[in-house]
Each structure stands twice: as structure tokens, then as C-alpha cells.
Design a protein around this motif. Structure first.
Motif, PDB file in Angstrom:
ATOM      1  N   ASN A 110       1.970  -6.222  15.776  1.00  0.00           N
ATOM      2  CA  ASN A 110       1.260  -4.899  15.199  1.00  0.00           C
ATOM      3  C   ASN A 110       1.666  -4.590  13.713  1.00  0.00           C
ATOM      4  OD1 ASN A 110       0.503  -3.920  18.282  1.00  0.00           O
ATOM      5  ND2 ASN A 110      -1.121  -4.337  16.981  1.00  0.00           N
ATOM      6  N   GLY A 111       1.067  -4.410  12.684  1.00  0.00           N
ATOM      7  CA  GLY A 111       1.411  -4.236  11.559  1.00  0.00           C
ATOM      8  C   GLY A 111       2.091  -5.309  10.760  1.00  0.00           C
ATOM      9  N   ALA A 112       1.991  -6.392  11.130  1.00  0.00           N
ATOM     10  CA  ALA A 112       2.766  -7.627  10.567  1.00  0.00           C
ATOM     11  C   ALA A 112       2.142  -7.901   9.233  1.00  0.00           C
ATOM     12  CB  ALA A 112       2.572  -8.964  11.434  1.00  0.00           C
ATOM     13  N   GLY A 113       0.810  -7.774   8.978  1.00  0.00           N
ATOM     14  CA  GLY A 113       0.043  -7.809   7.667  1.00  0.00           C
ATOM     15  C   GLY A 113      -1.015  -8.819   7.799  1.00  0.00           C
ATOM     16  N   LYS A 114      -1.488  -9.033   9.120  1.00  0.00           N
ATOM     17  CA  LYS A 114      -2.249 -10.150   9.252  1.00  0.00           C
ATOM     18  C   LYS A 114      -3.545  -9.734   8.475  1.00  0.00           C
ATOM     19  CE  LYS A 114      -1.998  -9.604  13.700  1.00  0.00           C
ATOM     20  NZ  LYS A 114      -0.878  -8.653  13.981  1.00  0.00           N
ATOM     21  N   THR A 115      -4.397  -8.556   9.061  1.00  0.00           N
ATOM     22  CA  THR A 115      -5.358  -8.250   8.469  1.00  0.00           C
ATOM     23  C   THR A 115      -5.415  -7.777   6.770  1.00  0.00           C
ATOM     24  OG1 THR A 115      -6.090  -6.947  10.553  1.00  0.00           O
ATOM     25  CG2 THR A 115      -7.142  -6.060   8.390  1.00  0.00           C
ATOM     26  N   SER A 116      -4.266  -7.408   6.444  1.00  0.00           N
ATOM     27  CA  SER A 116      -4.057  -7.281   4.892  1.00  0.00           C
ATOM     28  C   SER A 116      -4.174  -8.673   4.112  1.00  0.00           C
ATOM     29  CB  SER A 116      -2.700  -6.789   4.592  1.00  0.00           C
ATOM     30  OG  SER A 116      -2.488  -5.459   5.291  1.00  0.00           O
ATOM     31  N   GLN A 123     -11.732  -6.517  12.184  1.00  0.00           N
ATOM     32  CA  GLN A 123     -11.077  -6.392  13.556  1.00  0.00           C
ATOM     33  C   GLN A 123     -11.714  -5.087  14.283  1.00  0.00           C
ATOM     34  OE1 GLN A 123      -6.880  -5.588  12.782  1.00  0.00           O
ATOM     35  NE2 GLN A 123      -6.397  -4.526  14.615  1.00  0.00           N
ATOM     36  N   PHE A 135       0.946  -1.113  -0.200  1.00  0.00           N
ATOM     37  CA  PHE A 135       0.018   0.076  -0.073  1.00  0.00           C
ATOM     38  C   PHE A 135       0.910   1.167  -0.222  1.00  0.00           C
ATOM     39  CE2 PHE A 135      -2.584  -3.109   2.475  1.00  0.00           C
ATOM     40  CZ  PHE A 135      -3.778  -3.306   1.502  1.00  0.00           C
ATOM     41  N   HIS A 168      -3.979 -11.850  19.432  1.00  0.00           N
ATOM     42  CA  HIS A 168      -2.965 -11.427  20.019  1.00  0.00           C
ATOM     43  C   HIS A 168      -2.722 -12.148  21.421  1.00  0.00           C
ATOM     44  CE1 HIS A 168      -1.222  -8.464  17.443  1.00  0.00           C
ATOM     45  NE2 HIS A 168      -2.546  -7.827  17.489  1.00  0.00           N
TER      46      HIS A 168
END
Ligand SMILES: Nc1ncnc2c1ncn2[C@@H]1O[C@H](COP(=O)(O)OP(=O)(O)OP(=O)(O)O)[C@@H](O)[C@H]1O
Ligand SMILES: [Mg+2]
Lengths: 242, 347
Positions: free
Chosen positions: A39-45, A86, A14, A195
């Protein structure tokens, strides 16, 4: 038989931020797979790619052997991939029953059939007493259940749960764990992002760890939490946050 | 399939229990029955032709506003070009009658189908635009339709088409003396429009539209198809609006682009629903019961149409309602806007 879901070298960026980099793993029919990472690892992406919300820049996602990248969320939902978000998204002008009926219409041929299906799913998810309540009046844990009920009403084969137990009290989280077990017992395969390790560990057979968009490691959860690379990723994240 | 099958096995095959949706729909049907009886008896109240005309127009516009409401209210696509479909219905039924002798009762259905087709053709490109751009596009399309008919000699151009009187006949919608039959024709039309809205409200489409309005990302993730559901709304709305246009043309006995395709007519079709309450079953009727008499009175006492006084009155009224009652006049009488929940506090 191919795995239910195959993620094959999926990358997504992105505006220059690499959310996922060459992510590969498989999900087997009937399992509960944990997807963890700082956080920000790309799970939701990655969830967004699997559910068709976004199209990966490279790589391929196969569901029951069929490529699904780029089909879009509607087609993915109809193929049998359902998700929760989320940040909770409820239809706030509607009652609980109406929220779930929206999902049920994905399969039901009539409004009556959708209503019956929605009521069954609501009873199953423990919201049977809240059928006529306006969705915006639900408590946070009830809203999470509503999202699950809505997703289940589409009759999915694969369910993606994005931090559905986060922010709950231990008792509420335990009730959530119980519900997830019951869903799996109905034959639904689950990928869950979480988490809270104490909740996740006893629930999943296998976990994939993402860090900085890449797969760091995958394996049995008890081994993963002792993996120095995983500990470093989490602690590094915590130091950075501090 | 798996979940449903095993769920169905796990739970007794319970019939749908009573819930707020079923209760509300039973209630609406009951109210509709009462309203229908009252409106059917209304002609007993007056023999004055002026008032009879006023009532007929009010009921006709209640039906038209309901037709608009299906697209503009329930589906949330604000159309300001509905005079196009209204005019198409009027022209198709009138020309079929005048040129080919087809009875307007059939012509009205043919007009409805052409109107639906037009609405689908307009929707095809325009639904790709969002929000305000969609509304603006419909204004432009409506204006193009008006100019097209104004310069089209085959349909009478600017001089319009007269409907010749061929003798008292129900199938031709020609009635010799009394206005009474027209009252029931208009009422039948409004009842059909209401019933359509009622059925639409309980259908998958209305759930899709409301879900899209509330949260489009969640809606899509549940398999809600946005574009086809909008096209469905356009088709239904276009059909009913054109049907109303056919009835209007037959009632007035004359059509030209200014009387059935003017931009101000598009506004007059949309306003009652906006004033009464968009996306509600009763908003269109309540709104037109206020607006249409007002429009006729201002026309007779403040000078002919075109003076703009009526439009100023609407403007003031809409502004007032928007400020004091954003949910429309319908909220004054305690009818819940859309289908809010049973347990919801009256917000
Ligand atoms: N739509 C988007 N636009 C821009 N950047 C995005 C978008 N979605 C994700 N990102 C970026 O991609 C990276 C991965 O984000 P993602 O939400 O997938 O992480 P996550 O693992 O779910 O984190 P968290 O545990 O905080 O939810 C982040 O740097 C984020 O800012
Ligand atoms: Mg996330």
C-alpha cells in the motif's frame, strides 16, 4: 519496434510525498504486466501519470515511441490508453448501455454507431443482460465489469486495470481472470495492479514491484514472490500496519 | 481498432437491439406529435385577443426556455444573461429590416447566427469559470450588453426602434388583422427548439455533458472533451434564443433595451425550465404554461410590470417547487427526469 509503453525515470511528488521516484520499465505489445507493491507504493500514481491524469515532475513516458507526458487524459484516451479506477467511478444517472456509449463516442462517428459498439462490448464483457439497468443498481463485480466495458469501448491498445479483482469472491475473481485473458486475446496490452497474488501469478508473464515509489525489482512472478527484498517490503508493510 | 474488428468478427453483425434508449425516444416523439396537434388546434378554443396573445407568448417562451435548457439544463451551465442573445436576435433582424429591407424571416436566421457568435464569445472566457462563478459572469455580461445598447445611438439608444407596417406579408412576418398567423410562427419556433433539444439529447454532446456532471475524471479518461462540448451547447442555445428574440421583436413591433435586454428577461427565459424541470424535454413547456399566464395575469390585475409583484410570485413558486418537487413539475406527470434507466425504480 519500440515497446508499446516506455516509462523512463518518471518521478512524481504530492506535497512533499514522493509517490514515484525514477521509475523505469517497458511494456511490450500483447503482454499482461503485473504491477505490484505494498500500500502506498505508488502504483495508482503511476497509472495516473500514464493515463495523463497527472503530469510527472520529471522523466518521460512514451507510447508507441511518442512522448505523452503532459498531454492530459483526453489526448491519452484518444491515443489508445484506457483505464479503470481503484475506487469505482460509474456514471450513476445513466444506464449501463449509456455508460459504455460515453466510451464508444471516442471512436464512433454517430450515436447509432456508438450504440452498436457499446452493445457489442457489453455482450463481450458478460453484461449483455444488464444493458437497460441503471448503473447504480449494479452489484460490485458488475460495476467493475462496467468500468472495463466502458474502457474497452474506447478501443484501447493499452488497458490499465487498478485492483479490479480486489474484494471479489474467488469465483468472481476467476471470472474476472477469464475476461482479462479474453481481452488480451483481442490484442489489447494490459497492465494490472493487483494485491491478490494467487490470482495474479498464473495470469501475468512479468511483474514489476514498486516499493516506496521506486522499482524494487522486476521479473517472472514465480521468482519475484521468492525474492527476499520483496517479502521484506510486504512484511514490513504488514508489521507497520499491525 | 483491433478490439472492434475482432469483436465484430466474433459476433454476428447484429443490428442494434431494442433498448430503453430507443424505446424512450420513440415514446417522446409520439408525445411530441400529440402535443403539436393539440397546440395547433388551440386557436379554435378562443377568439379572445387577450387569450390569443397569452397563448402565443406562452408558446414563444416555451421555445425560449427550451433554448436555455440546452445550455442550462442538459449541459448544466446556468446562464442568467440570455436576454443578451434574445436582444441581439431582435436588434439584428429589426435593423436589417428597417435599414436594409431584409425580410425578418431571413433576419431571424442572421440574428440567430450573431446570437450564436455572441454566446460563443461569452462562453470562451466564462466556461473557464466553474459553477456559481459562471452564472455570475453571465449576469454581468448581460448587464454590459444592456448598457451598451442603451447608449448606442446607431441602434436607437434608449428610444428604441419601431418596426413599420409594410403590408401583409408572410416573408416579412407582417399580418394585418388576426393574431392567428403568430400562433403558428410561435409554434413553429417552439417545435424547432424542441426538435433541436431532442436531437441534442440523442447526440454525443448530451452524453458528454451527462458524463461530465456525473464524474468528470471518468469522463476525461474516456476521451470526453469538456470545453468543446460546452461551446457546442452555447452556440446552439444562443442561436435559438436569438431566433426567438427576432420573432418577439417582429410580433411586438417595437424594441428597446428595456423590452428585450433587461436582466429580468434573462430570468424569465430561465425560469420556466427551472420550474418545469431542467434537462428534460417537457420541463420548459410545462414551466412556461404555468409562469407566462401567471406573469401576464399579475401584470394586468396587480399593476404594471416593474411593480415586482410578478417577481415575488415567481420566487414563491420556485421556492415551493424546489422544496416539494426538486426535479421540477415534469416529475408530477411521471415523465422521467433526463434519461434514467428502464429498470430503475421510480426514485
Ligand atoms: N493526489 C494526491 N495527493 C496527495 N498525495 C497523493 C496523491 N496521490 C497519491 N498520493 C500519495 O502518494 C503515495 C502513493 O500513493 P498511490 O495511491 O500511488 O499508492 P498505491 O500503490 O496505489 O497504494 P494502494 O495499494 O493503497 O492503492 C501515497 O503516499 C499517497 O498518499
Ligand atoms: Mg492504488
Amino acid at each position: 519496434m519500440p515497446p508499446l509503453l516506455e516509462i523512463d525515470r518518471v518521478s512524481k511528488a504530492f506535497d512533499g510525498v514522493q509517490a514515484n521516484v525514477e521509475v523505469s520499465f517497458a511494456v511490450h505489445e500483447g503482454e499482461i504486466l503485473g504491477l505490484i507493491g505494498p500500500n502506498g507504493a505508488g502504483k495508482t500514481s503511476l497509472f495516473n501519470s500514464i493515463s495523463g491524469e497527472v503530469t510527472p515532475d520529471a522523466g518521460e513516458i512514451r507510447f508507441e515511441g511518442q512522448p505523452i507526458s503532459g498531454l492530459g487524459p483526453v489526448a491519452c484516451a484518444r491515443l489508445g490508453i484506457a483505464r479503470t479506477f481503484q475506487v469505482v467511478r460509474s456514471f450513476d444517472s445513466m444506464t449501463v448501455l449509456e455508460n459504455v456509449m460515453v466510451g464508444a463516442f471516442a471512436r464512433a462517428s454517430s450515436a447509432r454507431a456508438a450504440m452498436t459498439a457499446a452493445e457489442q462490448v457489453l455482450a463481450f464483457t458478460g453484461l449483455g443482460a444488464r444493458v437497460d439497468t441503471a448503473a447504480y443498481l449494479l452489484t460490485p463485480p458488475e460495476k467493475r465489469r462496467l468500468e472495463i466495458a466502458r474502457a474497452l469501448a474506447t478501443n484501447p491498445r493499452l488497458l490499465l486495470l487498478d485492483e479490479m479483482l480486489t474484494g471479489l469472491t474467488p469465483a468472481e475473481a476467476q471470472a474476472g481472470v477469464q475476461l482479462i485473458r479474453e481481452i488480451r486475446a483481442q490484442g489489447v496490452t494490459i497492465i494490472m495492479v493487483e494485491h491478490v497474488m494467487e490470482v495474479l501469478l498464473p495470469l501475468v508473464e512479468r511483474a514489476v514491484v514498486l516499493n516506496l515509489g521506486r522499482v524494487l525489482t522486476e521479473g517472472r512472478p514465480q521468482e519475484i514472490v521468492r525474492d527476499p527484498a520483496v517479502i521484506k517490503a510486504y512484511l514490513g508493510d504488514r508489521y507497520a500496519a499491525a | 481498432m483491433m478490439v472492434m474488428r475482432s469483436l465484430a468478427a466474433a459476433l454476428p453483425a447484429a443490428p442494434v437491439r431494442d433498448n430503453s434508449i430507443l424505446r424512450r425516444r420513440r415514446h417522446e416523439l409520439f408525445v411530441a406529435g400529440v402535443v403539436l396537434v393539440v397546440l395547433a388546434l388551440l386557436p379554435l378554443a378562443t377568439h379572445d385577443v387577450y387569450f390569443q396573445n397569452l397563448i402565443i407568448l406562452t408558446i414563444l417562451f416555451a421555445g425560449l426556455a427550451q433554448a436555455w435548457n440546452i445550455l442550462g439544463g442538459y449541459c448544466g451551465q446556468i446562464s442568467l444573461g440570455h436576454a443578451l442573445y434574445f436582444g441581439i436576435g431582435g436588434y439584428v433582424s429589426t435593423l436589417l429590416f428597417v435599414r436594409a429591407g431584409v425580410p425578418p424571416t431571413f433576419g431571424m436566421v442572421a440574428g440567430g447566427m450573431v446570437g450564436a457568435l455572441a454566446a460563443l464569445l461569452v462562453g470562451w472566457p466564462c466556461f473557464r469559470l466553474s459553477g456559481h462563478y459562471y452564472a455570475i459572469a453571465t449576469v454581468v455580461v448581460g448587464e454590459i450588453g444592456y448598457l451598451l445598447f442603451l447608449n448606442w445611438d446607431f441602434v436607437g439608444g434608449a428610444s428604441g426602434v419601431y418596426v413599420p407596417f409594410t403590408g401583409h406579408s408572410l416573408i416579412n412576418l407582417q399580418f394585418r388583422v388576426s393574431k392567428l398567423p403568430w400562433h403558428y410562427v410561435a409554434l413553429g419556433f417552439a417545435a424547432i427548439a424542441w426538435l433541436t433539444a431532442f436531437l441534442v439529447e440523442g447526440s454525443r454532446w448530451s452524453y458528454s455533458w451527462r458524463a461530465i456532471k456525473d464524474d468528470v475524471i471518468a469522463a476525461r479518461s474516456l476521451g470526453v472533451r469538456v470545453f468543446p462540448s460546452k461551446m457546442a451547447a452555447a452556440g446552439i442555445s444562443g442561436f435559438l434564443t436569438a431566433m426567438g428574440g427576432a420573432i418577439y421583436a417582429q410580433y411586438v413591433g417595437y424594441i428597446d433595451p428595456d423590452s428585450v435586454m433587461a436582466g429580468s428577461l434573462s430570468i424569465l427565459i430561465a425560469l420556466p425550465a427551472v420550474l418545469g424541470g431542467v434537462g428534460t424535454l417537457w420541463g420548459p413547456l410545462i414551466g412556461s404554461a404555468v409562469l407566462i399566464p401567471l406573469s401576464e395575469l399579475s401584470r394586468s390585475y396587480l399593476g404594471g410590470s416593474g411593480s415586482g409583484v410578478d417577481l415575488m410570485l415567481y420566487g414563491a413558486l420556485i421556492t415551493g417547487v424546489a422544496l416539494a418537487r426538486p426535479q421540477g413539475l415534469v416529475s408530477l406527470i411521471g415523465v422521467k427526469r433526463r434519461s434514467g434507466g428502464g429498470d430503475a425504480p421510480a426514485a
